[in-house]
Scaffold this active site. Structure first.
Site, PDB file in Angstrom:
ATOM      1  N   TYR A 107       0.875  -1.173   0.000  1.00 14.19           N
ATOM      2  CA  TYR A 107       0.000   0.000   0.000  1.00 14.19           C
ATOM      3  C   TYR A 107       0.914   1.225   0.000  1.00 14.19           C
ATOM      4  O   TYR A 107       1.372   1.686   1.049  1.00 14.19           O
ATOM      5  CB  TYR A 107      -0.922  -0.020   1.227  1.00 14.19           C
ATOM      6  CG  TYR A 107      -1.784   1.212   1.348  1.00 14.19           C
ATOM      7  CD1 TYR A 107      -2.496   1.681   0.257  1.00 14.19           C
ATOM      8  CD2 TYR A 107      -1.885   1.905   2.540  1.00 14.19           C
ATOM      9  CE1 TYR A 107      -3.273   2.814   0.357  1.00 14.19           C
ATOM     10  CE2 TYR A 107      -2.675   3.037   2.653  1.00 14.19           C
ATOM     11  CZ  TYR A 107      -3.363   3.486   1.557  1.00 14.19           C
ATOM     12  OH  TYR A 107      -4.128   4.621   1.660  1.00 14.19           O
ATOM     13  N   ASP A 152      -2.130  -1.472  -4.016  1.00 15.12           N
ATOM     14  CA  ASP A 152      -2.552  -0.115  -4.341  1.00 15.12           C
ATOM     15  C   ASP A 152      -1.282   0.710  -4.403  1.00 15.12           C
ATOM     16  O   ASP A 152      -0.722   1.058  -3.367  1.00 15.12           O
ATOM     17  CB  ASP A 152      -3.517   0.413  -3.281  1.00 15.12           C
ATOM     18  CG  ASP A 152      -3.891   1.870  -3.537  1.00 15.12           C
ATOM     19  OD1 ASP A 152      -3.457   2.424  -4.569  1.00 15.12           O
ATOM     20  OD2 ASP A 152      -4.606   2.442  -2.700  1.00 15.12           O
ATOM     21  N   HIS A 256     -12.108   1.522  -4.446  1.00 13.65           N
ATOM     22  CA  HIS A 256     -11.319   0.691  -5.362  1.00 13.65           C
ATOM     23  C   HIS A 256     -12.077  -0.600  -5.658  1.00 13.65           C
ATOM     24  O   HIS A 256     -12.867  -1.060  -4.830  1.00 13.65           O
ATOM     25  CB  HIS A 256      -9.987   0.286  -4.720  1.00 13.65           C
ATOM     26  CG  HIS A 256      -9.055   1.416  -4.412  1.00 13.65           C
ATOM     27  ND1 HIS A 256      -7.884   1.634  -5.108  1.00 13.65           N
ATOM     28  CD2 HIS A 256      -9.109   2.389  -3.475  1.00 13.65           C
ATOM     29  CE1 HIS A 256      -7.256   2.685  -4.606  1.00 13.65           C
ATOM     30  NE2 HIS A 256      -7.974   3.169  -3.601  1.00 13.65           N
TER      31      HIS A 256
END
Length: 265
Positions: A107, A152, A256
């Site tokens: 992330y 991500d 998302h």
DNA sequence: ATGGTAGTCGCACTA
């Protein structure tokens, strides 16, 4: 053996465990990598995932913010977490499966609003994080030939990874300094963008739509922030990818959607 | 140019 790996920024796994279960029941990936779980390890919904058929859990949580996890049908041989940019943030997990296959779940920091590392410490943090990833790739490139990296990344690297290339050139996630740096990360380990292997770069493709749009679907001002990359040795086994746009329209959605890859390993 | 929404042991921060 073909395996399917999914990555999904869930924006609170406790709030959205219902759609996680729905997704797993419908798609049945072998491995689910989550970001922004927004919980400490002790409050992670272990039971729900075990009952869904994912007994192997690796969790790197923290209170309130960030946090990543990997839920798997396949057992892990090892689990590691790195502390990137020495911030103490829970932004990374690495598991190795029993056949030696390596999987890193990231992330990457969003970077705030202003794309200036001097004025904006969050942007500076993001750039430092990406630079550490370049060095990491260079270190491992020779030794790790069967590796996957997902997550991500908070960067939409290609022109058609955003709804308007021109309008987003000075918007954090698509600035040249970020897209060039992510290109360096990719080059450092020769990563193959598994999703763009199947969807031509000339085609618009998004994995994130802001909550702030009145009608995300009609406006369709998305960005492709979520990625799955594989080493060249695995690229010959790529079977298919899917980006589940419909998940953005589910009840109480994440901003998302899941991105999935099936490959022969 | 602005403000819009969402989540988290809140009174602010991150995204």
């Amino acid at each position: 053996m073909a395996i399917t790996i999914a990555t999904w920024n869930i924006n609170s796994v406790r709030l959205r465990i219902g759609i996680v279960e729905q997704f797993l029941a419908a798609e049945s990936p072998d491995v689910l990598c989550l970001q922004e779980i927004k919980t400490i390890d002790d409050s992670f919904p272990r039971k729900a995932l075990i009952e869904a058929g994912y007994p192997h859990l690796a969790i790197a949580g923290q209170k309130g913010y960030h946090g990543v996890a990997i839920a798997s049908k396949l057992p892990f041989k090892t689990v590691e977490k790195d502390d990137w940019v020495a911030m103490g943030d829970a932004r990374h997990l690495r598991v190795r499966f029993e056949d030696g296959l390596l999987l890193d779940n990231f992330y990457i920091p969003a970077g705030g609003d202003e794309p200036d590392p001097v004025a904006n410490p969050k942007f500076d943090h993001k750039l430092k994080f990406l630079r550490e990833m370049v060095a990491w790739g260079e270190r491992r490139r020779a030794s790790e030939k069967r590796a996957i990296v997902v997550g991500d990344f908070n960067v939409a690297p290609l022109e058609h990874d955003v709804w308007s290339h021109k309008k987003l050139l000075d918007v954090v996630s698509h600035t040249p300094i970020e897209t060039n740096l992510l290109g360096e990360v990719q080059a450092a380990h020769d990563w193959v963008d598994a999703v763009r292997h199947f969807v031509p770069p000339s085609e618009k493709l998004y994995s994130w739509w802001s909550y702030r749009a009145a009608d995300w679907n009609a406006a369709d001002k998305g960005r492709r922030l979520d990625h799955i990359w594989v080493t060249p040795d695995l690229a010959g086994g790529l079977v298919s990818t899917r980006t589940l746009r419909e998940a953005r329209g589910w009840e109480k959605p994440s901003d998302h959607v899941p991105v999935m890859l099936t490959l022969e390993v």
